[in-house]
Design a protein around this motif. Structure first.
Motif, PDB file in Angstrom:
ATOM      1  N   LYS A 170      42.774  35.840  31.755  1.00 43.98           N
ATOM      2  CA  LYS A 170      42.021  36.931  31.135  1.00 43.98           C
ATOM      3  C   LYS A 170      40.536  36.655  31.260  1.00 43.98           C
ATOM      4  O   LYS A 170      40.091  35.518  31.169  1.00 43.98           O
ATOM      5  CB  LYS A 170      42.371  37.050  29.655  1.00 43.98           C
ATOM      6  N   SER A 171      39.769  37.722  31.419  1.00 42.31           N
ATOM      7  CA  SER A 171      38.317  37.605  31.446  1.00 42.31           C
ATOM      8  C   SER A 171      37.816  37.197  30.070  1.00 42.31           C
ATOM      9  O   SER A 171      38.276  37.716  29.055  1.00 42.31           O
ATOM     10  CB  SER A 171      37.691  38.943  31.837  1.00 42.31           C
ATOM     11  N   SER A 172      36.862  36.300  30.042  1.00 43.45           N
ATOM     12  CA  SER A 172      36.272  35.898  28.758  1.00 43.45           C
ATOM     13  C   SER A 172      35.406  37.010  28.174  1.00 43.45           C
ATOM     14  O   SER A 172      35.018  36.958  27.018  1.00 43.45           O
ATOM     15  CB  SER A 172      35.447  34.627  28.932  1.00 43.45           C
ATOM     16  N   TYR A 173      35.107  38.039  28.969  1.00 38.72           N
ATOM     17  CA  TYR A 173      34.301  39.166  28.504  1.00 38.72           C
ATOM     18  C   TYR A 173      35.147  40.303  27.948  1.00 38.72           C
ATOM     19  O   TYR A 173      34.623  41.251  27.404  1.00 38.72           O
ATOM     20  CB  TYR A 173      33.444  39.713  29.647  1.00 38.72           C
ATOM     21  N   SER A 174      36.472  40.223  28.093  1.00 38.02           N
ATOM     22  CA  SER A 174      37.343  41.294  27.611  1.00 38.02           C
ATOM     23  C   SER A 174      37.550  41.183  26.109  1.00 38.02           C
ATOM     24  O   SER A 174      37.747  40.087  25.589  1.00 38.02           O
ATOM     25  CB  SER A 174      38.707  41.220  28.300  1.00 38.02           C
ATOM     26  N   PRO A 175      37.568  42.344  25.431  1.00 38.32           N
ATOM     27  CA  PRO A 175      37.907  42.328  24.007  1.00 38.32           C
ATOM     28  C   PRO A 175      39.347  41.824  23.831  1.00 38.32           C
ATOM     29  O   PRO A 175      40.137  41.818  24.765  1.00 38.32           O
ATOM     30  CB  PRO A 175      37.804  43.793  23.591  1.00 38.32           C
ATOM     31  N   VAL A 176      39.701  41.441  22.628  1.00 43.08           N
ATOM     32  CA  VAL A 176      41.006  40.844  22.350  1.00 43.08           C
ATOM     33  C   VAL A 176      42.174  41.713  22.818  1.00 43.08           C
ATOM     34  O   VAL A 176      43.108  41.230  23.434  1.00 43.08           O
ATOM     35  CB  VAL A 176      41.145  40.532  20.841  1.00 43.08           C
ATOM     36  N   ASN A 177      42.150  43.012  22.546  1.00 41.16           N
ATOM     37  CA  ASN A 177      43.296  43.876  22.846  1.00 41.16           C
ATOM     38  C   ASN A 177      43.181  44.661  24.146  1.00 41.16           C
ATOM     39  O   ASN A 177      44.119  45.333  24.529  1.00 41.16           O
ATOM     40  CB  ASN A 177      43.532  44.852  21.692  1.00 41.16           C
ATOM     41  N   ASP A 178      42.056  44.634  24.805  1.00 40.02           N
ATOM     42  CA  ASP A 178      41.846  45.410  26.026  1.00 40.02           C
ATOM     43  C   ASP A 178      41.440  44.477  27.156  1.00 40.02           C
ATOM     44  O   ASP A 178      40.282  44.397  27.526  1.00 40.02           O
ATOM     45  CB  ASP A 178      40.757  46.471  25.812  1.00 40.02           C
ATOM     46  N   CYS A 179      42.405  43.768  27.707  1.00 43.13           N
ATOM     47  CA  CYS A 179      42.094  42.729  28.691  1.00 43.13           C
ATOM     48  C   CYS A 179      42.524  43.108  30.101  1.00 43.13           C
ATOM     49  O   CYS A 179      43.584  43.671  30.312  1.00 43.13           O
ATOM     50  CB  CYS A 179      42.793  41.426  28.314  1.00 43.13           C
ATOM     51  N   VAL A 180      41.687  42.740  31.020  1.00 40.53           N
ATOM     52  CA  VAL A 180      42.030  42.782  32.429  1.00 40.53           C
ATOM     53  C   VAL A 180      42.412  41.361  32.796  1.00 40.53           C
ATOM     54  O   VAL A 180      41.716  40.417  32.453  1.00 40.53           O
ATOM     55  CB  VAL A 180      40.834  43.245  33.291  1.00 40.53           C
ATOM     56  N   GLU A 181      43.553  41.209  33.474  1.00 40.87           N
ATOM     57  CA  GLU A 181      44.017  39.879  33.848  1.00 40.87           C
ATOM     58  C   GLU A 181      44.113  39.784  35.366  1.00 40.87           C
ATOM     59  O   GLU A 181      44.396  40.765  36.039  1.00 40.87           O
ATOM     60  CB  GLU A 181      45.391  39.599  33.238  1.00 40.87           C
ATOM     61  N   VAL A 182      43.886  38.597  35.881  1.00 37.05           N
ATOM     62  CA  VAL A 182      43.934  38.343  37.323  1.00 37.05           C
ATOM     63  C   VAL A 182      44.971  37.261  37.578  1.00 37.05           C
ATOM     64  O   VAL A 182      44.972  36.235  36.908  1.00 37.05           O
ATOM     65  CB  VAL A 182      42.558  37.869  37.846  1.00 37.05           C
ATOM     66  N   GLY A 183      45.838  37.515  38.549  1.00 37.75           N
ATOM     67  CA  GLY A 183      46.822  36.514  38.961  1.00 37.75           C
ATOM     68  C   GLY A 183      46.546  36.131  40.412  1.00 37.75           C
ATOM     69  O   GLY A 183      46.605  36.983  41.298  1.00 37.75           O
ATOM     70  N   ARG A 184      46.208  34.898  40.643  1.00 34.91           N
ATOM     71  CA  ARG A 184      45.853  34.445  41.989  1.00 34.91           C
ATOM     72  C   ARG A 184      46.998  34.728  42.965  1.00 34.91           C
ATOM     73  O   ARG A 184      48.123  34.331  42.749  1.00 34.91           O
ATOM     74  CB  ARG A 184      45.525  32.959  41.984  1.00 34.91           C
ATOM     75  N   GLY A 185      46.659  35.402  44.046  1.00 34.02           N
ATOM     76  CA  GLY A 185      47.650  35.732  45.059  1.00 34.02           C
ATOM     77  C   GLY A 185      48.577  36.857  44.659  1.00 34.02           C
ATOM     78  O   GLY A 185      49.511  37.177  45.379  1.00 34.02           O
TER      79      GLY A 185
END
Length: 51
Positions: free
Chosen positions: A6-21
């Motif tokens: 999760k991005s450290s800039y995302s609010p607690v309930n509205d997160c963008v997540e990145v999965g490598r590959g």
């Protein structure tokens, strides 16, 4: 199995997540994701950092 971050800039309930590959997803809908290649992700980060 992918590790999602999760991005450290995302609010607690509205997160963008990145999965490598794997891609990117919304933490509220973790069963679906948008596939993104390593090359496309690198190009995206390069573009963002240059702004």
């Amino acid at each position: 199995m992918s590790v999602w971050r999760k991005s450290s800039y995302s609010p607690v309930n509205d997160c963008v997540e990145v999965g490598r590959g794997v891609g990117i997803r919304d933490s509220k809908a973790p069963t679906t994701h948008l596939p993104v290649s390593d090359k496309a992700w690198s190009a995206f980060l390069t573009d963002i950092k240059s702004r």
